[in-house]
Scaffold this motif. Structure first.
Motif, mmCIF file in Angstrom:
data_model
loop_
_atom_site.group_PDB
_atom_site.id
_atom_site.type_symbol
_atom_site.label_atom_id
_atom_site.label_comp_id
_atom_site.label_asym_id
_atom_site.label_seq_id
_atom_site.Cartn_x
_atom_site.Cartn_y
_atom_site.Cartn_z
ATOM 1 N N ARG B 187 0.819 -1.220 0.000
ATOM 2 C CA ARG B 187 0.000 0.000 0.000
ATOM 3 C C ARG B 187 0.851 1.268 0.000
ATOM 4 O O ARG B 187 0.323 2.362 0.095
ATOM 5 C CB ARG B 187 -0.880 0.028 1.243
ATOM 6 N N GLY B 188 2.165 1.109 -0.072
ATOM 7 C CA GLY B 188 3.022 2.278 0.104
ATOM 8 C C GLY B 188 3.376 2.999 -1.175
ATOM 9 O O GLY B 188 3.953 4.066 -1.157
ATOM 10 N N GLY B 189 3.073 2.400 -2.304
ATOM 11 C CA GLY B 189 3.433 3.104 -3.526
ATOM 12 C C GLY B 189 3.204 2.247 -4.751
ATOM 13 O O GLY B 189 2.184 2.333 -5.420
ATOM 14 N N PHE B 192 3.709 -3.544 -5.056
ATOM 15 C CA PHE B 192 4.408 -4.826 -5.221
ATOM 16 C C PHE B 192 3.803 -5.851 -4.263
ATOM 17 O O PHE B 192 3.557 -5.548 -3.107
ATOM 18 C CB PHE B 192 5.897 -4.622 -4.927
ATOM 19 N N ASP B 225 -1.389 6.497 7.169
ATOM 20 C CA ASP B 225 -0.465 5.738 7.993
ATOM 21 C C ASP B 225 -0.403 6.337 9.387
ATOM 22 O O ASP B 225 -0.375 5.630 10.383
ATOM 23 C CB ASP B 225 0.931 5.739 7.359
ATOM 24 N N VAL B 303 12.625 12.097 0.929
ATOM 25 C CA VAL B 303 13.255 11.003 0.197
ATOM 26 C C VAL B 303 13.497 9.793 1.092
ATOM 27 O O VAL B 303 13.613 8.666 0.623
ATOM 28 C CB VAL B 303 14.553 11.488 -0.488
ATOM 29 N N ALA B 307 12.925 3.232 0.007
ATOM 30 C CA ALA B 307 13.461 2.151 0.826
ATOM 31 C C ALA B 307 14.953 2.256 1.108
ATOM 32 O O ALA B 307 15.384 2.173 2.270
ATOM 33 C CB ALA B 307 13.128 0.824 0.167
ATOM 34 N N LEU B 342 10.739 -4.644 3.927
ATOM 35 C CA LEU B 342 10.154 -3.339 4.223
ATOM 36 C C LEU B 342 8.765 -3.241 3.614
ATOM 37 O O LEU B 342 8.553 -3.560 2.456
ATOM 38 C CB LEU B 342 11.045 -2.242 3.640
ATOM 39 N N ASN B 343 7.822 -2.887 4.441
ATOM 40 C CA ASN B 343 6.464 -2.671 3.953
ATOM 41 C C ASN B 343 5.891 -1.401 4.547
ATOM 42 O O ASN B 343 6.371 -0.900 5.561
ATOM 43 C CB ASN B 343 5.545 -3.836 4.336
ATOM 44 N N LEU B 525 11.893 8.883 -6.386
ATOM 45 C CA LEU B 525 11.512 10.286 -6.311
ATOM 46 C C LEU B 525 11.727 10.956 -7.657
ATOM 47 O O LEU B 525 10.818 11.557 -8.235
ATOM 48 C CB LEU B 525 12.338 10.988 -5.229
HETATM 49 C C1 FMN Z 1 10.459 9.340 -2.858
HETATM 50 C C2 FMN Z 1 9.737 8.191 -2.278
HETATM 51 C C3 FMN Z 1 8.989 8.354 -1.140
HETATM 52 C C4 FMN Z 1 8.311 7.303 -0.585
HETATM 53 N N1 FMN Z 1 7.595 7.521 0.530
HETATM 54 C C5 FMN Z 1 6.969 6.480 1.092
HETATM 55 C C6 FMN Z 1 6.217 6.682 2.262
HETATM 56 O O1 FMN Z 1 6.097 7.801 2.746
HETATM 57 N N2 FMN Z 1 5.592 5.639 2.849
HETATM 58 C C7 FMN Z 1 5.670 4.407 2.303
HETATM 59 O O2 FMN Z 1 5.102 3.493 2.884
HETATM 60 N N3 FMN Z 1 6.347 4.191 1.182
HETATM 61 C C8 FMN Z 1 7.008 5.186 0.564
HETATM 62 N N4 FMN Z 1 7.699 4.964 -0.586
HETATM 63 C C9 FMN Z 1 7.695 3.626 -1.160
HETATM 64 C C10 FMN Z 1 8.749 2.798 -0.516
HETATM 65 O O3 FMN Z 1 9.956 2.989 -1.202
HETATM 66 C C11 FMN Z 1 8.423 1.334 -0.582
HETATM 67 O O4 FMN Z 1 8.148 1.020 -1.899
HETATM 68 C C12 FMN Z 1 7.254 0.952 0.231
HETATM 69 O O5 FMN Z 1 7.337 1.434 1.530
HETATM 70 C C13 FMN Z 1 7.133 -0.536 0.255
HETATM 71 O O6 FMN Z 1 6.043 -0.921 1.027
HETATM 72 P P1 FMN Z 1 4.836 -1.694 0.379
HETATM 73 O O7 FMN Z 1 5.370 -2.732 -0.518
HETATM 74 O O8 FMN Z 1 4.109 -2.218 1.530
HETATM 75 O O9 FMN Z 1 4.084 -0.671 -0.383
HETATM 76 C C14 FMN Z 1 8.382 6.025 -1.173
HETATM 77 C C15 FMN Z 1 9.103 5.875 -2.324
HETATM 78 C C16 FMN Z 1 9.775 6.924 -2.890
HETATM 79 C C17 FMN Z 1 10.532 6.720 -4.125
#
Ligand code: FMN
Ligand code: SF4
Ligand code: SF4
Ligand code: FES
Ligand code: FES
Lengths: 162, 897
Positions: B187-189, B192, B225, B303, B307, B342-343, B525
């Motif tokens: 749910r983070g982006g 996956f 979150d 940033v 991850a 990492l999630n 980013l």
């Molecule tokens: C610039 C940038 C900022 C991000 N910020 C967050 C964030 O605030 N919270 C988050 O959960 N994932 C963020 N992500 C995504 C994480 O890199 C990562 O994909 C994610 O936390 C994985 O968790 P998930 O598989 O459960 O989504 C960000 C990615 C990028 C490139």
């Protein structure tokens, strides 16, 4: 707060068991800086020097980390710290106007402090109160819904007061 | 709290809690939202107040301070059981009412119930509020229902059951397979699949593994979150523990954004309580499985949500991202080289339900490719903002119109930005698209963490793209060139476009640069920073073109586009533009007209929006140049130019167009006419009258009566009081709009006083003259517009030139015999037949007498001098013409007809 009193084991917590001594010291760097700032309001150079000795990190490395993160400051701050949210939700509801109004009223620019140390003006990204947009915090107290010149004026007046 | 040594003891504790009636149904219970937004609105004081009142009433009420209930804008919100009334905007002072109602009769406090509009039936329960109707809660299942600082409440509502199930009857592989089968996507982006990520980490060599929860929620506009960490921290802990069990990890880290102090506090309390109960730490519930969790705070860098940057930050380094591989799940990838999984917070919060109820249950919700629900933070120009959890596959229209209640002010929807600054803008044509991870990606946006910012027609799309880009540009860590330099360049181009200096190829340049940055930046980013620009170009290209070619911003947001001027023919000088103009750019010329000083004007167009007549116009910016053939270097233009835009060069004078503010001052002073327009300036937009309805204004076509006409009419009278009265009456009838007080109240008062003087009514005195003088002065000083001020001036002049005449009126005489006070009506007793017609007619009861028969001889009727207002009505009804008019001044009969 005495930098020397900073317990490394206690700060690093459970993961410490997996780490070397130097990794632990490095690992608590950001936390240590946060604590210093909380205590002093900013990061005075003398304290950073002490930290450098305590954590066995060069001063340049400490500065390199501290300057990367937005929360750290190297100069003192005003009595009232006003943060205007320029997050999306606030921006589209007009937080720029609030910012301009404060800038004009106190003759300060963003991330400046008035000469009498009364007020520091900063901007933040979203602080998660978008429902109340546009949002401003004064010493971390959230003030929301600053729409319209009358509310903004009243807000500025309240900033002037004690 | 006693440590639980076995699964058995946990089950026993749960039973015990239900026996103690913690959160059991039927009990009196109030759940008050103490999320960050409601706290800002004093919900803590409300909780205190309710506790106190309950104590005063000696009532057994369970008061629960919950996390965010989702409708922050209506906060502080609360529910009252039984039967579950939902109250909104509850101030601490209402605690008394609420408790009294709950104690006495379980009826609702009516005015705290939510109504969509005044005429509608209120929503009694939270489920009736339109905002909640389409929601379905998995990640937020306990949010707003339990006290996040009390682990017992979490256990009482079935918390840690999933862990119990996993430890008692599932092997780690089974837990993993369940998550895989549920196809839980991150749910983070990027979305996956979590199961596959877990499997990678599980397979990584090495004994030591870590679980990391990403709570760095940096997307502006997103706060789901935070709301989970604050409102239901144990869900996250349980999810992380299950993950650790599945992948064989021993340590967990939660990386929380520095701006979320309450989340840190609640997480720390939760971790401590879980440790005490033996739900975290060594030998969890006697199963031999160890797992500890700790919180680490970020330090304010967007940033660091990425991850690899997050890993660097955990290690105490600058938060620079690193190239992958190694991935986090591989040796050398995670913090200190240990493999880590990492999630996102919300991802973890979904896990307990999946384990407890099974993958098949989870798959029932949502779409095939993206099962489950997603929490969105709905913000921007929608009526109801807040957190919404909806099944995947719902359409944007349902979210914006059904849940969000539509656009504020019923304006037109323009676009919605999903995925924060890394996402894209979605135009109206996709409102009915069922949204999930894949469908959003197909149209160029992303689900992202779930930010959803709604924009209406007043939002300029180019400005918004610029805003998002500037966010990423400022947050760029600077490690890689495409991101650091590319986003900066793009921002410069957008800046150029929005300030009216855009050129033809700029759009193509943006597209080209954007694609470069997307393809070559190191981390997510940079890769996603151009998306808002690229999607807006894709869907709103015409608006970009309008900015570049026409120098026109249809939402009137972009400063610097178009020249603002006032059409003096329409303007009636109400001064509203002067009041609103933040730059004091609207000035009054010597001739008394308003004009826009172009040097001061920042083209914010505030005046455009307030002008009630649409007198403010926006023209294309003029381009001035100096004709070298004609110029003879008199320097007049250089001297007059306030911004030094005219430069002396070896070949003559030149206007620097970047500096020039187009005030046209030089044009006016050039004796040779050497300053010329490059082409004729087109009118881009004449203002529409702002939507203010002023009844008198609309009923009468006021423009037709001018002050001059009124003056002429007034001058025809000979008596000064009559002059003043005519002027004022005509003014009230005609041009007065009633918007400013000196004018609207002043003229009314003046009219009353003048009538009193002219008719010599009871109480006419010197005071009236003083009052008139005051009114005149006020109007001259304080009236908004010239018409008001002119009226004041006229009155004031009269008062000074004819002061004596006014005085005489106080004494009851009109020297020019124009006022009714100078005449009197008397009944000629010889002619009166006592028919009583006059007495019936007189509305002032000024005629007395008894009706009689003339043959028997009558006593004539009499007019009471001090009551009579000299309206003359009686004269017209008298059948014998017995009512005569005499002049009081000369005591002679004035001919009536
Ligand atoms: C610039 C940038 C900022 C991000 N910020 C967050 C964030 O605030 N919270 C988050 O959960 N994932 C963020 N992500 C995504 C994480 O890199 C990562 O994909 C994610 O936390 C994985 O968790 P998930 O598989 O459960 O989504 C960000 C990615 C990028 C490139
Ligand atoms: S556009 Fe704005 S700044 Fe310019 S004159 Fe009008 S109100 Fe003033
Ligand atoms: S006539 Fe009076 S009320 Fe009307 S706009 Fe002018 S000043 Fe205002
Ligand atoms: S954008 Fe300002 S609080 Fe969210
Ligand atoms: S904080 Fe109370 S509803 Fe969100």
């Amino acid at each position: 707060m005495e930098v020397e009193a900073l317990g490394i084991e206690e700060q690093i917590g459970e993961v410490g068991a997996l780490l070397s001594e130097q990794q632990k010291k490095r690992g608590i760097l950001i936390q240590a800086l946060q604590q210093i700032q909380e205590d002093r309001g900013y990061l005075p150079e003398g304290v950073l020097q002490a930290l450098s000795r305590h954590l066995n990190l060069s001063l340049s490395e400490i500065f390199s980390v501290a300057s990367f993160y937005k929360m750290f400051r190297f100069t003192p701050r005003g009595e009232k710290v006003v943060k205007v949210c320029l997050g999306t939700a606030c921006y589209v509801r007009g937080s720029k106007k609030v910012l301009d109004a404060i800038e004009n009223a106190f003759d300060v620019k963003v991330s400046e402090t008035t000469p009498d140390l009364a007020l520091t003006l900063e901007t933040v990204g979203c602080i998660g109160c978008c429902g109340l947009a546009p949002v401003t915090t004064v010493n971390d107290v959230v003030i929301g819904d600053l729409v319209g010149s009358r509310k903004v004026e009243r807000f500025i007046r309240s900033l002037r007061e004690e | 709290m006693n440590r639980l040594h076995s699964l058995h003891e946990l089950a026993a504790l749960r039973k015990e809690l239900s026996a103690k009636e913690i959160l059991s149904p039927g009990k009196k219970r109030m759940r008050v939202c103490c999320g960050t937004a409601c706290r800002a609105n004093h919900s803590l004081a409300l909780v205190g107040g309710i506790r106190e009142e309950a104590h005063n009433h000696d009532a057994d009420i369970e008061v629960i301070s919950t996390g965010c209930q989702g409708l922050c804008e209506l906060g502080p919100v609360m529910t009252v059981e039984p039967p579950g009334y939902f109250y909104h905007k509850v101030t601490p002072e209402r605690a008394g009412d609420i408790v009294a109602r709950a104690v006495h009769d379980d009826k609702p406090v009516w005015d705290l119930l939510f109504r969509r509009s005044i005429g509608e039936r209120p929503a009694f329960f939270i489920s009736d509020v339109p905002f909640y109707v389409k929601q379905q809660r998995i990640a937020l299942r306990h949010n707003g229902r339990i006290d996040p600082t009390d682990i017992l409440q979490y256990i009482a509502v079935g918390g840690y059951k999933a862990l119990e199930k996993a430890l008692s009857s599932m092997l780690p592989e089974q837990v993993l397979n369940e998550v895989k089968a549920a196809n839980l996507r991150g749910r983070g982006g990027a979305g996956f699949p979590a199961g596959i990520k877990w499997e990678h980490t599980r397979r990584a060599p090495g004994k030591v593994k870590l679980v990391i929860a990403n709570g760095d929620e940096g997307d502006p506009g997103a706060f789901m979150d935070r709301s989970i960490m604050e409102g239901d921290p144990h869900s996250l802990l349980e999810g992380m523990t299950l993950c650790a069990y599945a992948i064989g990890a021993q340590k967990g880290l939660i990386y929380v954004r520095h701006e979320y102090p309450l989340a840190v506090k609640h997480l720390q309390i939760a971790i401590q309580q879980a440790n005490e109960l033996g739900l975290l730490g060594k030998n969890i519930l006697g199963s031999g499985f160890d797992f500890s969790v700790q919180v680490r705070e970020g330090a304010g860098a967007f940033v660091c949500g990425e991850a690899t940057a997050l890993v660097a930050s955990l290690e105490g380094q600058r938060g620079f991202p690193n190239p992958r591989p190694p991935r986090l799940s591989e040796p050398g990838g995670g913090p200190w080289g240990y493999p880590a999984n990492l999630n996102n917070i919300e991802t973890f919060a979904c896990v307990p339900s999946i384990i407890e109820k099974g993958a098949t249950w989870f798959l029932k919700t949502g779409t095939t490719s993206s099962p489950g629900t997603k929490v969105f933070a709905l913000t921007g120009k929608v009526k109801n903002t807040g957190l919404v959890e909806v099944p995947m596959g719902i359409t944007l229209r349902e979210i914006i119109y059904d849940i969000g209640g539509g656009i504020i002010g019923n304006k037109k929807f323009k676009a919605v930005q999903t995925g924060g600054p890394s996402g894209g803008c979605i135009p109206e044509q996709y409102l009915d698209l069922p949204i999930d991870f894949d469908s959003l990606e197909k149209i160029g946006s992303i689900m992202g963490s779930g930010g959803m910012v709604v924009m209406d027609e007043d939002t300029c799309i180019v400005d918004i793209a610029k805003y998002f880009l500037s966010f990423c540009q400022a947050e760029s860590c600077g490690k890689c060139y495409p991101c650091r330099i590319g986003t900066y360049q793009m921002l410069q181009i957008l800046e150029k476009i929005t300030s009216g200096k855009g050129e033809e190829e700029d759009i193509e340049k943006l597209e080209r640069l954007g694609t470069y940055v997307q393809n070559s930046a190191l981390c997510g980013l940079g890769k996603s920073a151009p998306s808002p620009v690229l999607t807006t170009i894709k869907y709103f290209r015409d608006e970009y073109e309008e900015h570049i070619r026409e120098k026109y911003c249809r939402a009137f947001v972009c400063q610097g586009l178009g020249q603002v001027s006032i059409n003096a023919e329409i303007c009636y000088q109400c001064k509203r533009c002067i009041d609103i103009c933040p730059y004091e750019a609207i000035r009054e010329s010597n001739e008394g007209f308003f004009y826009v000083d172009q040097v001061r004007c920042q083209r914010c167009k505030a005046c455009f929006t307030v002008c009630p007549l649409g007198a403010i116009e926006i023209h294309e910016l003029p381009v001035l140049y100096i004709d070298k053939e004609l110029c003879y270097f008199c320097r007049n233009c250089i001297n007059i130019c306030r911004v030094d835009a005219i430069k002396e060069t070896s070949t003559g004078f030149m206007i620097d167009l970047d500096v020039c503010k187009k005030c046209e001052d030089c044009f006016k002073v050039c004796p040779m006419g050497a300053i010329k327009y490059e082409k004729e300036v087109r009118l881009l937009k004449a203002g529409a009258a702002a939507p203010v309805t002023i009844p008198t204004w609309q009923e009468q076509p006021v423009g037709e009566i001018t002050i001059d006409e009124i003056r002429r009419e007034a001058e025809e009278k000979t008596c000064a009081v009559q002059k003043a009265l005519t002027f004022i009456e005509e003014f009230i009838e005609g041009p007065m709009c009633g918007r400013c007080y000196p004018c609207s109240l002043g003229t009314e008062e003046a009219k009353i006083r003048l009538i009193r003087l002219s008719q010599h009514l009871g109480g006419a005195s010197e005071d009236d003259i003083a009052a008139l003088r005051r009114i005149a002065d006020f109007m001259i000083e304080g009236s908004y517009c010239k018409k008001g001020r002119d009226t004041g001036r006229f009155l004031s002049e009269l008062l000074s030139t004819a002061e004596e005449e006014f005085r005489l009126h106080v004494a009851g005489t009109c020297p020019r015999r124009e006022c009714i006070s100078s005449i009197e009506y008397v009944v000629n007793p010889d002619l009166c037949v006592a028919c009583g017609a006059c007495a019936v007619r007189c509305v002032y009861d000024a005629i007395e007498g008894r009706k009689g028969d003339p043959s028997e001889g009558v006593s004539p009727f009499e007019i009471l001098r001090n009551v009579c207002v000299r309206c003359g009505d009686c004269v017209s009804v008298c059948p014998t013409g017995a009512i005569e008019v005499i002049s009081r001044v000369r005591e002679e009969v004035v001919p009536t007809e």
